[in-house]
Structures are given as structure tokens and as C-alpha cells.
Design a protein around this motif. Structure first.
Motif, short mmCIF file in Angstrom:
data_model
loop_
_atom_site.label_atom_id
_atom_site.label_comp_id
_atom_site.label_asym_id
_atom_site.label_seq_id
_atom_site.Cartn_x
_atom_site.Cartn_y
_atom_site.Cartn_z
N GLY A 1 10.07 16.98 2.39
CA GLY A 1 11.17 16.77 3.32
C GLY A 1 11.14 17.80 4.44
N THR A 2 11.67 17.41 5.59
CA THR A 2 11.71 18.31 6.75
C THR A 2 13.01 19.11 6.73
OG1 THR A 2 12.83 16.72 8.18
CG2 THR A 2 10.42 16.62 8.10
N ALA A 3 13.07 20.13 7.57
CA ALA A 3 14.28 20.95 7.68
C ALA A 3 15.47 20.13 8.18
CB ALA A 3 14.03 22.14 8.61
N ALA A 4 15.19 19.09 8.97
CA ALA A 4 16.26 18.24 9.50
C ALA A 4 16.71 17.17 8.50
CB ALA A 4 15.79 17.57 10.79
N GLY A 5 16.10 17.17 7.31
CA GLY A 5 16.50 16.21 6.29
C GLY A 5 15.67 14.92 6.30
N GLY A 6 14.67 14.85 7.16
CA GLY A 6 13.81 13.67 7.21
C GLY A 6 12.75 13.70 6.13
N ALA A 7 12.12 12.56 5.96
CA ALA A 7 11.08 12.43 4.94
C ALA A 7 9.69 12.68 5.53
CB ALA A 7 11.13 11.04 4.34
N ILE A 8 8.84 13.25 4.70
CA ILE A 8 7.42 13.37 5.01
C ILE A 8 6.71 12.55 3.94
CG2 ILE A 8 5.42 14.88 5.18
CD1 ILE A 8 7.44 17.19 5.72
N ALA A 9 5.93 11.58 4.36
CA ALA A 9 5.15 10.77 3.43
C ALA A 9 3.88 10.31 4.14
CB ALA A 9 5.96 9.58 2.93
N ASP A 10 2.77 10.91 3.76
CA ASP A 10 1.47 10.56 4.33
C ASP A 10 0.64 9.92 3.22
OD1 ASP A 10 2.30 11.84 6.70
OD2 ASP A 10 1.44 13.74 6.05
N THR A 11 0.11 8.73 3.48
CA THR A 11 -0.66 7.99 2.48
C THR A 11 -2.11 7.88 2.93
OG1 THR A 11 1.31 6.74 1.88
CG2 THR A 11 -0.81 5.81 1.21
N TYR A 12 -3.01 8.07 1.98
CA TYR A 12 -4.45 8.03 2.25
C TYR A 12 -5.11 6.98 1.36
CZ TYR A 12 -3.72 12.54 4.48
OH TYR A 12 -3.29 13.55 5.30
N ARG A 13 -5.99 6.18 1.93
CA ARG A 13 -6.85 5.30 1.14
C ARG A 13 -7.98 6.16 0.62
NH1 ARG A 13 -6.21 1.59 5.72
NH2 ARG A 13 -4.62 0.10 5.11
N LEU A 14 -8.39 5.92 -0.62
CA LEU A 14 -9.43 6.75 -1.22
C LEU A 14 -10.79 6.04 -1.32
CD1 LEU A 14 -7.34 8.58 -3.94
CD2 LEU A 14 -8.19 9.48 -1.76
N ARG A 15 -10.89 4.86 -0.76
CA ARG A 15 -12.18 4.18 -0.76
C ARG A 15 -13.15 5.02 0.09
NH1 ARG A 15 -13.29 -2.17 0.26
NH2 ARG A 15 -15.55 -2.01 0.14
N GLY A 16 -14.27 5.39 -0.47
CA GLY A 16 -15.25 6.23 0.23
C GLY A 16 -15.06 7.72 0.00
N ALA A 17 -13.94 8.12 -0.58
CA ALA A 17 -13.67 9.56 -0.77
C ALA A 17 -14.69 10.20 -1.71
CB ALA A 17 -12.25 9.77 -1.31
N ALA A 18 -14.99 9.57 -2.83
CA ALA A 18 -15.93 10.15 -3.79
C ALA A 18 -17.31 10.35 -3.16
CB ALA A 18 -16.04 9.28 -5.04
N THR A 19 -17.77 9.38 -2.38
CA THR A 19 -19.08 9.48 -1.74
C THR A 19 -19.07 10.60 -0.69
OG1 THR A 19 -19.36 7.11 -2.09
CG2 THR A 19 -20.89 8.17 -0.56
N ALA A 20 -17.98 10.70 0.08
CA ALA A 20 -17.88 11.76 1.09
C ALA A 20 -17.81 13.14 0.43
CB ALA A 20 -16.65 11.54 1.97
N ILE A 21 -17.09 13.26 -0.67
CA ILE A 21 -17.01 14.53 -1.40
C ILE A 21 -18.39 14.92 -1.93
CG2 ILE A 21 -16.08 15.63 -3.49
CD1 ILE A 21 -13.49 13.91 -2.95
N ASP A 22 -19.12 13.94 -2.48
CA ASP A 22 -20.47 14.22 -2.99
C ASP A 22 -21.41 14.61 -1.84
OD1 ASP A 22 -19.58 13.64 -5.52
OD2 ASP A 22 -20.47 11.63 -5.58
N ALA A 23 -21.30 13.94 -0.69
CA ALA A 23 -22.13 14.27 0.46
C ALA A 23 -21.85 15.70 0.94
CB ALA A 23 -21.90 13.27 1.59
N ALA A 24 -20.58 16.09 0.95
CA ALA A 24 -20.23 17.46 1.35
C ALA A 24 -20.79 18.48 0.36
CB ALA A 24 -18.72 17.60 1.47
#
Length: 143
Positions: free
Chosen positions: A112-135
Motif C-alpha cells: 500500500g502507498t502512503a496515500a492509502g492506495g494499492a500497489i499490485a504489480d503482476t508478472y507472467r512467468l513464462r520464460g522466467a526459468a530459461t532467462a534465469i538459467d541463461a543469466a
């Protein structure tokens, strides 16, 4: 910076000058208007012996004292951090987050923000494992 590859919504990069590699993605959805460019990453710093460190920059700064929750599939984690920054509390949590990322379809970061608003960030994880392995492979020989 050298691109190691782009895997769906995730990219992997190597920075030989600083001896670091990372997998990174922007959120697929954000609640409200972002104040900064949000992203999630998993980093490797061979010289410091850091492997698979999770980091997230939120789309908005969170209020001091507000809990920062990461949900990866059915797993939930409470991150530490300040302002618009969040990370795992220790290497064991980093490993658990990366393991969950490998099998889940998405993850979300909420607070939540100081002004009382919401923070919600969503990520798709398709490709994440391959990118993590490449790194990880990209930094395997850097010292």
C-alpha cells in the motif's frame, strides 16, 4: 551490457565490467498509474558469491511500515526493502522464490502507498526459468 537472450517476457543480460548477470521482466499488469518503471529480476554477482538474488522495483513507493507481499503461484513471501524496492530477507528465501518461479504461471507483488492506495504489480512467468538459467550460465565463468 550483453543480451544473453529474450524468453517470452523475460530477458537475460551480462555486464562483464561489473561482473554481474541477471534475468529481468516488466510487469504484465499494474493497478493504477505507475510512478516509476517497475521490474522484477534475479541476479548473479560471481565476485561477491551471490547467486539467484531476487529483487523487485515496485510501480509506486510503499508506505513505511506496510508489509510487502510476493505471491508466486500458491506460495507467499514477505519481502523486506524500502520505498519502491523489495528483496528477499536471506539467500534461503531467494532460493525458495526462484524455485516457485520455475513452476508458477505468474507472480504478484502487493502493498500500500502512503496515500492509502494499492500497489499490485503482476508478472507472467513464462520464460522466467530459461532467462534465469541463461543469466546463471552467462556469469558461470566471470570472476
Amino acid at each position: 551490457r550483453t543480451a544473453l537472450g529474450v524468453f517470452d517476457g523475460w530477458g537475460a543480460f551480462r555486464e562483464p565490467v561489473t561482473s554481474r548477470c541477471y534475468a529481468i521482466a516488466a510487469p504484465s499488469a499494474t493497478v493504477g498509474t505507475p510512478q516509476v518503471k517497475a521490474y522484477a529480476s534475479v541476479g548473479y554477482w560471481p565476485k561477491s558469491r551471490i547467486r539467484g538474488q531476487f529483487y523487485v522495483r515496485l510501480s509506486k513507493a510503499r508506505a513505511p511500515g506496510r508489509e510487502l507481499r510476493l505471491t508466486v503461484g500458491s506460495r507467499r513471501f514477505i519481502l523486506t526493502g524500502n520505498g519502491a524496492h523489495g528483496w528477499a530477507s536471506d539467500p534461503r528465501m531467494d532460493a525458495a522464490i526462484v524455485a516457485a518461479m520455475r513452476s508458477a504461471p505468474s507472480m504478484s507483488v502487493e502493498s500500500g502507498t502512503a496515500a492509502g492506495g494499492a500497489i499490485a504489480d503482476t508478472y507472467r512467468l513464462r520464460g522466467a526459468a530459461t532467462a534465469i538459467d541463461a543469466a546463471a550460465l552467462g556469469c558461470a565463468k566471470l570472476r
